[in-house]
Enzyme design. Structure first.
Site, short mmCIF file in Angstrom:
data_model
loop_
_atom_site.label_atom_id
_atom_site.label_comp_id
_atom_site.label_asym_id
_atom_site.label_seq_id
_atom_site.Cartn_x
_atom_site.Cartn_y
_atom_site.Cartn_z
N GLY A 1 0.83 -1.20 0.00
CA GLY A 1 0.00 0.00 0.00
C GLY A 1 0.87 1.25 0.00
O GLY A 1 1.49 1.56 -1.00
N HIS B 1 4.14 -6.95 -10.76
CA HIS B 1 4.36 -6.46 -9.41
C HIS B 1 3.76 -7.34 -8.32
O HIS B 1 4.36 -7.52 -7.26
CB HIS B 1 3.76 -5.05 -9.30
CG HIS B 1 3.91 -4.42 -7.95
ND1 HIS B 1 5.12 -4.02 -7.44
CD2 HIS B 1 2.99 -4.13 -6.98
CE1 HIS B 1 4.95 -3.50 -6.24
NE2 HIS B 1 3.67 -3.55 -5.94
N SER C 1 6.44 -4.42 -1.89
CA SER C 1 6.01 -3.09 -2.30
C SER C 1 6.21 -2.13 -1.12
O SER C 1 7.33 -2.04 -0.60
CB SER C 1 4.57 -3.14 -2.81
OG SER C 1 4.21 -1.98 -3.50
N TRP C 2 5.18 -1.41 -0.68
CA TRP C 2 5.33 -0.60 0.52
C TRP C 2 5.79 -1.46 1.70
O TRP C 2 6.54 -1.00 2.56
CB TRP C 2 4.02 0.11 0.87
CG TRP C 2 3.93 0.51 2.31
CD1 TRP C 2 3.14 -0.05 3.27
CD2 TRP C 2 4.64 1.57 2.96
NE1 TRP C 2 3.33 0.58 4.48
CE2 TRP C 2 4.25 1.58 4.32
CE3 TRP C 2 5.60 2.50 2.54
CZ2 TRP C 2 4.76 2.47 5.26
CZ3 TRP C 2 6.12 3.40 3.47
CH2 TRP C 2 5.69 3.38 4.82
N ASP D 1 7.53 -5.35 -13.71
CA ASP D 1 6.83 -4.59 -12.67
C ASP D 1 6.69 -3.14 -13.12
O ASP D 1 7.69 -2.45 -13.33
CB ASP D 1 7.64 -4.68 -11.38
CG ASP D 1 6.92 -4.11 -10.16
OD1 ASP D 1 6.04 -3.25 -10.33
OD2 ASP D 1 7.25 -4.54 -9.04
#
Length: 363
Positions: A58, A340, A133-134, A308
């Site tokens: 996120g 991704h 990711s985050w 990605d």
């Protein structure tokens, strides 16, 4: 024409190594007051196993039971939790509004929450920290703050959060799109997803497209005074959410938007992301590179999709170059033929293989 033999999904489907399971325990932990924040957590696998702290993406992405499937449940104790403001954590952006849910919601607060959750669940020694990711960003930030608590960092879809990384994802050719929608005037994910890019930009006026992230943030910060304003705010959140959700897959799931098209999820996801992006992720520029000596002391395992478009491979390349420049190879560096999402088949299998191959933690 017969298109029935074409690949229609790049997700893992039925190829998981470990089955989906129910949490052994779950609950809420009060991690802050004034305002009060309670984070929702779930505990899977072997209660006496090696602990794994899973940090979702996120920010604002929340967890799902599928996130426990990368791990051998006989070996690992798997902890999932929803970060502040999203999922089942309280207050939630979608139900309580951003004023409450985004108050005291920073990277430092999330790092503190991980420490409080460790204590609450009786995790005293080192643990594996797993994030994509985050979640990769937060994993590295946590490791810099608490290196002695990290046995391994298992990172997927590296997100460094530099200005250029966000411009690639959200700005692209937006400022001139009204003149030439197909003009390749700047690098960006829009090149590969023109229809989804159109949907993202059509929410905004020509003037607002000069700074897409700031304009969306202004919509999210608005306190709607009319039904029309409320409708625009929700439509903007869903559009923002669908943009990232769709382009996360090498083969977009056009017929199934999943959680990204759901109003409640989208409101959390979009508004929390915009909040963190507007504040440079609440990290000083170059934070990870200034503290690279701390990271090289921890085994770092990296999985990144070659295709990605949310977090282009250059972000993993920059991190790997910094580790090597500090004198350490990544413990694992796998570039997959994937996009991704952690649910992409190649990414999911690579992550599972890493977890299966880690040397056991010393007692």
């Amino acid at each position: 024409m017969d298109f029935s033999r074409l690949q229609t999904s790049s997700k893992i489907g039925d190829d998981w190594v470990y089955p989906e399971a129910e949490a052994r325990r779950s609950g809420w932990l009060t991690v802050d007051s004034d305002p009060e924040h309670r984070v929702y957590w779930e505990d899977y696998g072997n209660p006496a196993g090696e602990p794994v702290m899973v940090l979702h993406g996120g920010p604002g992405g929340a967890c799902s039971p599928a996130m426990a499937r990368y791990f051998d449940p006989a070996r690992y104790r798997i902890i999932l939790f929803d970060q502040r403001g999203c999922g089942k954590s309280e207050p939630n952006v979608a139900t309580a509004g951003p004023a409450a849910a985004l108050a005291r919601n920073t990277t430092a607060d999330l790092i503190g929450d991980i420490e409080k959750l460790r204590d609450h669940l009786g995790i005293a020694g080192r643990m594996h920290v797993f994030g994509g990711s985050w979640g990769s960003t937060l994993s590295m930030a946590y490791a810099i703050a608490h290196p002695d608590h990290c046995a391994n960092l298992i990172l997927r879809g590296i997100f460094l959060g530099a200005a250029e990384d966000l411009l690639y994802l959200y700005q692209g050719n937006a400022a001139t799109w009204h003149e030439d929608p197909f003009g390749l005037t700047a690098p960006g994910a829009y090149i590969h997803y023109p229809d989804e890019w159109r949907a993202l930009l059509e929410v905004l006026s020509v003037e607002e497209r000069r700074d897409v992230m700031r304009s969306y943030k202004a919509i999210f910060d608005m306190v709607p005074a009319t039904a029309e304003e409320k409708e625009r705010q929700l439509a903007a959140a869903v559009t923002w959410s669908l943009w990232e959700g769709t382009i996360s897959n090498l083969i977009p799931e056009a017929g199934d938007t999943g959680k990204f098209g759901e109003a409640g999820f989208a409101l959390c996801f979009a508004q929390i992301e915009a909040h963190y992006f507007a504040h440079d992720l609440f990290l000083e520029p170059g934070h990870f590179f200034r503290h690279i000596d701390t990271l090289v002391a921890i085994p770092v395992h990296i999985v990144h999709g070659r295709f990605d478009e949310v977090c282009p491979l250059t972000q993993a390349s920059r991190l790997v170059a910094a580790l090597r420049g500090a004198g350490a190879e990544p413990a694992t560096y796998v570039v997959t033929n994937a996009g991704h999402s952690a649910m992409e088949r190649e990414n999911a299998l690579a992550l599972t293989a890493i977890m299966d191959g880690l040397p056991p933690l010393a007692a």
